[in-house]
Design a protein around this motif. Structure first.
Motif: not given
Length: 305
Positions: A262-270, A285-293, A295-304
């Motif tokens: 959830v670090n902002a700089h990491y979100v920017g890197a993705v 590749l863009a679609g696969a990365a977006s789909a992976r991301w 699915s991850m942020v749909a979990a409890d780690a999601e932030t505004p």
């Protein structure tokens, strides 16, 4: 730990445990067990580490040595934080205990992380909190923690879009980090300011990074964590944009390196990786990365953010 030599930190701690008899955590070895859990979690591993950190805490929790308890609590909380299991209440507990013992370095660490949690919903309020942490750190000679406060300010200001203030805080953090060789602090700060440098075509910041990295790189793990791999792919793009050089497409293997952070700089890197793959015509590749991301942020780690 603070020089980003996580595998070595774990190895040294494991050797200490064996020297003291091995086995599960005892009051004597609990901090070393906690350090192993923290180091391996920071290196991107997860299997069994939360349980190991918890066992270290159980080994000292009912004892009568409050300083040893605090040191183990710090390792446990930091390990759980790396595993996305710690919340604000964990850091409040650590800060309260540290303050009662006048352990100012740990007070500053916990206060800064609490402010980071607050920044997700109240960034302006978090900046006020960080100001209080900075004053207390300065009053007690906590130079490294003063640098980390500036890094946190830098990242929050970047998410708010105040780029001039971002670079001002970033410069203060980098000045401290470079003067005292706080490698982890320098790396994290560069991962924010290089994103501004890329948008502004600021070659001077890119040059500062390259000068620092030439000396710092040998201290970093030869096999970077998933976090390190994603940032490595992204900062090469930022450097190319900052210096108006041709941008090489990030490696396709980085899709599988993306982890839920959830670090902002990491979100920017993705986002940078996805955008670069789109620019290169690799919608797969863009679609696969977006789909992976997604699915991850749909979990409890999601932030505004």
């Amino acid at each position: 730990m603070q020089q980003i030599r996580f595998p070595e930190a774990a190895a040294v701690s494991e050797a200490g445990i064996e020297h003291l008899g091995g086995g599960p955590p005892t009051p004597l070895t609990a901090r070393l067990h906690g350090l192993v859990a923290w180091a391996l979690a920071a290196n991107g591993e997860s299997d069994g580490l939360a349980a190991r950190a918890d066992a270290a805490w159980v080994a000292v929790e009912t004892g009568n040595d409050p300083i040893r308890q605090l040191d183990v609590l710090e390792c446990r909380t930091a390990a759980r934080d790396e595993l996305d299991l710690a919340g604000p209440d964990d850091w409040v507990l650590m800060e309260d205990r540290a303050r009662g013992l006048e352990r100012w370095q740990q007070v500053a660490v916990a206060g800064r992380v609490r402010a980071t949690f607050a920044s997700w919903t109240d960034p302006q309020g978090a900046l006020v909190q960080l100001g209080a942490v900075a004053e207390e750190a300065a009053a007690h000679g906590q130079t490294e923690q003063a640098g980390w406060v500036e890094y946190s300010r830098c990242e929050i200001l970047w998410t708010l879009g105040d780029w001039d203030a971002t670079l001002e805080s970033g410069a203060r953090a980098l000045d401290i980090a470079e003067r005292y060789a706080y490698q982890r602090l320098a790396f994290r700060t560069f991962m924010v300011v290089l994103q501004v440098a890329a948008e502004r075509h600021d070659a001077a910041l890119a040059t500062r990074w390259e000068r620092w990295w030439a000396e710092a790189e040998p201290h970093f793990p030869p096999n970077p964590s998933s976090y390190g791999r994603v940032l490595q792919g992204a900062y090469r793009v930022w450097l190319a944009r900052a210096t108006d050089r041709a941008t090489l497409m990030p490696e396709p293997e980085l899709v599988d390196a993306i982890v839920p952070m959830v670090n902002a700089h990491y979100v920017g890197a993705v986002e940078t990786l996805v955008r670069s793959w789109l620019d290169a015509g690799r919608a797969d590749l863009a679609g696969a990365a977006s789909a992976r991301w997604t699915s991850m942020v749909a979990a409890d780690a999601e932030t505004p953010l």
